[in-house]
Design a protein around this motif. Structure first.
Motif, PDB file in Angstrom:
ATOM      1  N   ARG A 145      10.434 -24.752 -13.919  1.00 50.39           N
ATOM      2  CA  ARG A 145       9.670 -24.384 -12.725  1.00 50.39           C
ATOM      3  C   ARG A 145       9.863 -22.906 -12.409  1.00 50.39           C
ATOM      4  NH1 ARG A 145      13.028 -28.731 -10.014  1.00 50.39           N
ATOM      5  NH2 ARG A 145      14.255 -27.786 -11.655  1.00 50.39           N
ATOM      6  N   GLN A 146       9.343 -22.062 -13.261  1.00 49.82           N
ATOM      7  CA  GLN A 146       9.524 -20.622 -13.069  1.00 49.82           C
ATOM      8  C   GLN A 146       8.309 -19.868 -13.583  1.00 49.82           C
ATOM      9  OE1 GLN A 146      12.014 -18.947 -16.502  1.00 49.82           O
ATOM     10  NE2 GLN A 146      13.275 -20.657 -15.839  1.00 49.82           N
ATOM     11  N   HIS A 147       8.102 -18.678 -13.058  1.00 47.03           N
ATOM     12  CA  HIS A 147       7.082 -17.832 -13.666  1.00 47.03           C
ATOM     13  C   HIS A 147       7.578 -16.398 -13.717  1.00 47.03           C
ATOM     14  CE1 HIS A 147       5.279 -15.603 -10.265  1.00 47.03           C
ATOM     15  NE2 HIS A 147       5.749 -16.604  -9.560  1.00 47.03           N
ATOM     16  N   THR A 148       7.074 -15.689 -14.718  1.00 54.10           N
ATOM     17  CA  THR A 148       7.546 -14.323 -14.917  1.00 54.10           C
ATOM     18  C   THR A 148       6.386 -13.354 -14.816  1.00 54.10           C
ATOM     19  OG1 THR A 148       7.294 -14.667 -17.277  1.00 54.10           O
ATOM     20  CG2 THR A 148       9.509 -14.911 -16.397  1.00 54.10           C
ATOM     21  N   GLY A 149       6.699 -12.155 -14.418  1.00 51.29           N
ATOM     22  CA  GLY A 149       5.694 -11.096 -14.305  1.00 51.29           C
ATOM     23  C   GLY A 149       6.443  -9.785 -14.205  1.00 51.29           C
TER      24      GLY A 149
ATOM     25  N   LYS B 268       5.835  -1.738 -10.938  1.00 53.68           N
ATOM     26  CA  LYS B 268       6.906  -1.314 -11.854  1.00 53.68           C
ATOM     27  C   LYS B 268       6.736  -2.035 -13.196  1.00 53.68           C
ATOM     28  CE  LYS B 268       9.467   0.745  -8.482  1.00 53.68           C
ATOM     29  NZ  LYS B 268       8.970   0.223  -7.252  1.00 53.68           N
ATOM     30  N   THR B 269       7.309  -1.455 -14.239  1.00 50.23           N
ATOM     31  CA  THR B 269       7.246  -2.138 -15.534  1.00 50.23           C
ATOM     32  C   THR B 269       8.560  -2.854 -15.827  1.00 50.23           C
ATOM     33  OG1 THR B 269       7.878  -0.073 -16.559  1.00 50.23           O
ATOM     34  CG2 THR B 269       5.537  -0.596 -16.609  1.00 50.23           C
ATOM     35  N   VAL B 270       9.160  -3.391 -14.777  1.00 51.29           N
ATOM     36  CA  VAL B 270      10.416  -4.130 -14.919  1.00 51.29           C
ATOM     37  C   VAL B 270      10.116  -5.620 -14.706  1.00 51.29           C
ATOM     38  CG1 VAL B 270      12.749  -4.436 -13.979  1.00 51.29           C
ATOM     39  CG2 VAL B 270      11.743  -2.146 -14.085  1.00 51.29           C
ATOM     40  N   ASP B 271      10.670  -6.465 -15.603  1.00 44.19           N
ATOM     41  CA  ASP B 271      10.415  -7.917 -15.528  1.00 44.19           C
ATOM     42  C   ASP B 271      10.895  -8.504 -14.213  1.00 44.19           C
ATOM     43  OD1 ASP B 271       9.516  -7.772 -18.070  1.00 44.19           O
ATOM     44  OD2 ASP B 271      11.345  -8.567 -19.005  1.00 44.19           O
ATOM     45  N   ASN B 272      10.122  -9.478 -13.750  1.00 44.80           N
ATOM     46  CA  ASN B 272      10.489 -10.213 -12.552  1.00 44.80           C
ATOM     47  C   ASN B 272      10.330 -11.700 -12.864  1.00 44.80           C
ATOM     48  OD1 ASN B 272       9.442 -11.893 -10.275  1.00 44.80           O
ATOM     49  ND2 ASN B 272       9.845 -10.073  -9.057  1.00 44.80           N
ATOM     50  N   ALA B 273      11.360 -12.478 -12.617  1.00 43.48           N
ATOM     51  CA  ALA B 273      11.255 -13.931 -12.805  1.00 43.48           C
ATOM     52  C   ALA B 273      11.557 -14.623 -11.481  1.00 43.48           C
ATOM     53  CB  ALA B 273      12.228 -14.389 -13.883  1.00 43.48           C
ATOM     54  N   GLN B 274      10.705 -15.562 -11.129  1.00 42.00           N
ATOM     55  CA  GLN B 274      10.927 -16.355  -9.925  1.00 42.00           C
ATOM     56  C   GLN B 274      10.853 -17.820 -10.318  1.00 42.00           C
ATOM     57  OE1 GLN B 274       8.241 -15.184  -6.703  1.00 42.00           O
ATOM     58  NE2 GLN B 274       8.217 -13.092  -7.469  1.00 42.00           N
ATOM     59  N   GLY B 275      11.715 -18.632  -9.725  1.00 43.62           N
ATOM     60  CA  GLY B 275      11.701 -20.057 -10.049  1.00 43.62           C
ATOM     61  C   GLY B 275      12.126 -20.868  -8.843  1.00 43.62           C
ATOM     62  N   VAL B 276      11.809 -22.154  -8.876  1.00 46.64           N
ATOM     63  CA  VAL B 276      12.154 -22.993  -7.723  1.00 46.64           C
ATOM     64  C   VAL B 276      13.040 -24.165  -8.126  1.00 46.64           C
ATOM     65  CG1 VAL B 276      10.084 -22.404  -6.388  1.00 46.64           C
ATOM     66  CG2 VAL B 276      10.026 -24.362  -7.925  1.00 46.64           C
ATOM     67  N   PHE B 277      13.835 -24.613  -7.178  1.00 48.53           N
ATOM     68  CA  PHE B 277      14.574 -25.865  -7.335  1.00 48.53           C
ATOM     69  C   PHE B 277      14.813 -26.464  -5.959  1.00 48.53           C
ATOM     70  CE2 PHE B 277      18.892 -24.806  -5.865  1.00 48.53           C
ATOM     71  CZ  PHE B 277      18.903 -23.421  -5.943  1.00 48.53           C
ATOM     72  N   SER B 278      15.123 -27.758  -5.942  1.00 53.69           N
ATOM     73  CA  SER B 278      15.361 -28.435  -4.665  1.00 53.69           C
ATOM     74  C   SER B 278      16.791 -28.935  -4.624  1.00 53.69           C
ATOM     75  CB  SER B 278      14.450 -29.639  -4.514  1.00 53.69           C
ATOM     76  OG  SER B 278      13.148 -29.193  -4.280  1.00 53.69           O
ATOM     77  N   TYR B 279      17.359 -28.889  -3.448  1.00 55.46           N
ATOM     78  CA  TYR B 279      18.699 -29.437  -3.241  1.00 55.46           C
ATOM     79  C   TYR B 279      18.806 -29.848  -1.786  1.00 55.46           C
ATOM     80  CZ  TYR B 279      23.775 -29.863  -3.121  1.00 55.46           C
ATOM     81  OH  TYR B 279      25.052 -30.346  -2.964  1.00 55.46           O
TER      82      TYR B 279
END
Ligand SMILES: Nc1nc2c(ncn2[C@@H]2O[C@H](COP(=O)(O)OP(=O)(O)OP(=O)(O)O)[C@@H](O)[C@H]2O)c(=O)[nH]1
Ligand SMILES: [Mg+2]
Length: 247
Positions: free
Chosen positions: A46-50, A55-66
């Protein structure tokens, strides 16, 4: 209410589109300490990258539940410091300072804690909402290094969790600590770094003078220290922050 709106504006500036009830966690650490391994084990697919906006620096975002709470985890570029000598340091620092994460998870390498703690202390100067993850505990054990997690926790006054992310060790404890820090209304008071009496006096004076302009969530002590540094990249970051808030 105003604080909520500001938070949204600031997060969107960094390309973060969190739902209002979602908890945002920034993931910071030196290069190669296992941040992405921690990120992957927490978020799975459950993540996406861009890229970071503009900027030309990678960004990753993801989700989880707790515990019925949805977390949005943001993987920051690996940095040794937040004093912004590089574009990666600038992104990490600006997000921790101005992106208003509900918690910042700092991943450290258990086999070279001394070097890694530098970043942890810099983050603790900005925000008390911190969880420290001492990763690579398996490597440390192999090398005969014993890390005293309880004493670290007592010294830093924030939750410290030992993990070996590659084999999934300590991940449940990490989620629990994140949940505690991100959802508690009054965070603890981590041990601040103290400087020489001259610097402390100047910080006091500046902090009082800043009360009128910086009465939001931005940490006045940190702001005063950075104004004393006079680092142009940090001053630019501070300017952008105030511009965004006044729009
Ligand atoms: N033995 C062991 N290896 C680990 C652990 N966590 C991560 N690694 C390994 O360490 C290496 C670096 O891990 P990454 O997750 O890419 O580290 P990172 O901090 O994201 O690195 P950068 O994004 O390049 O800064 C990989 O080979 C991982 O498999 C751990 O707990 N134990
Ligand atoms: Mg990585």
């Amino acid at each position: 209410m105003t604080a909520q709106i500001n938070k949204r504006v600031l997060r969107e500036h960094f390309g973060i589109r969190a739902r209002p009830e979602q908890v945002v966690v920034a993931l910071a650490g030196n290069p190669n300490v296992g941040k992405s391994t921690v990120f992957n084990i927490l978020t799975g697919l459950r993540q996406h990258t861009g890229n970071w906006p503009g900027k030309t620096v990678d960004n990753a975002q993801g989700v989880f539940s707790y515990r019925h709470t949805s977390f949005l985890l943001v993987d920051l570029p690996g940095t040794y410091s937040l004093l912004a000598h590089t574009i990666e340091e600038q992104i990490a620092r600006d997000f921790i300072c101005f992106g208003h994460p509900d918690a910042t998870l700092v991943v450290l390498d258990a086999t070279c804690l001394e070097r890694n703690l530098n970043l942890a202390l810099q983050v603790l100067e900005i925000t008390p909402r911190v969880v420290i993850c001492v990763n690579l505990m398996d490597e440390a054990r192999k090398k005969g290094i014993i890390v005293d997690i309880k004493t670290l926790e007592k010294e830093l006054r924030v939750p410290v969790v030992g993990t070996a992310a590659r084999i999934g060790e300590g991940i449940e404890d990490l989620k629990e600590a994140l949940w505690q820090v991100a959802t508690q209304s009054t965070p603890g008071e981590p041990a601040p770094v103290r400087y020489s009496p001259e610097v402390e006096e100047a910080v006091q004076e500046l902090s009082s003078a800043l009360e009128a302009v910086a009465n939001g969530p931005l940490n006045r002590r940190w702001l005063a220290l950075r104004l004393l540094d006079g680092n142009p990249s940090i001053l630019a970051g501070i300017n952008t922050y105030f511009e965004l808030l006044s729009n």
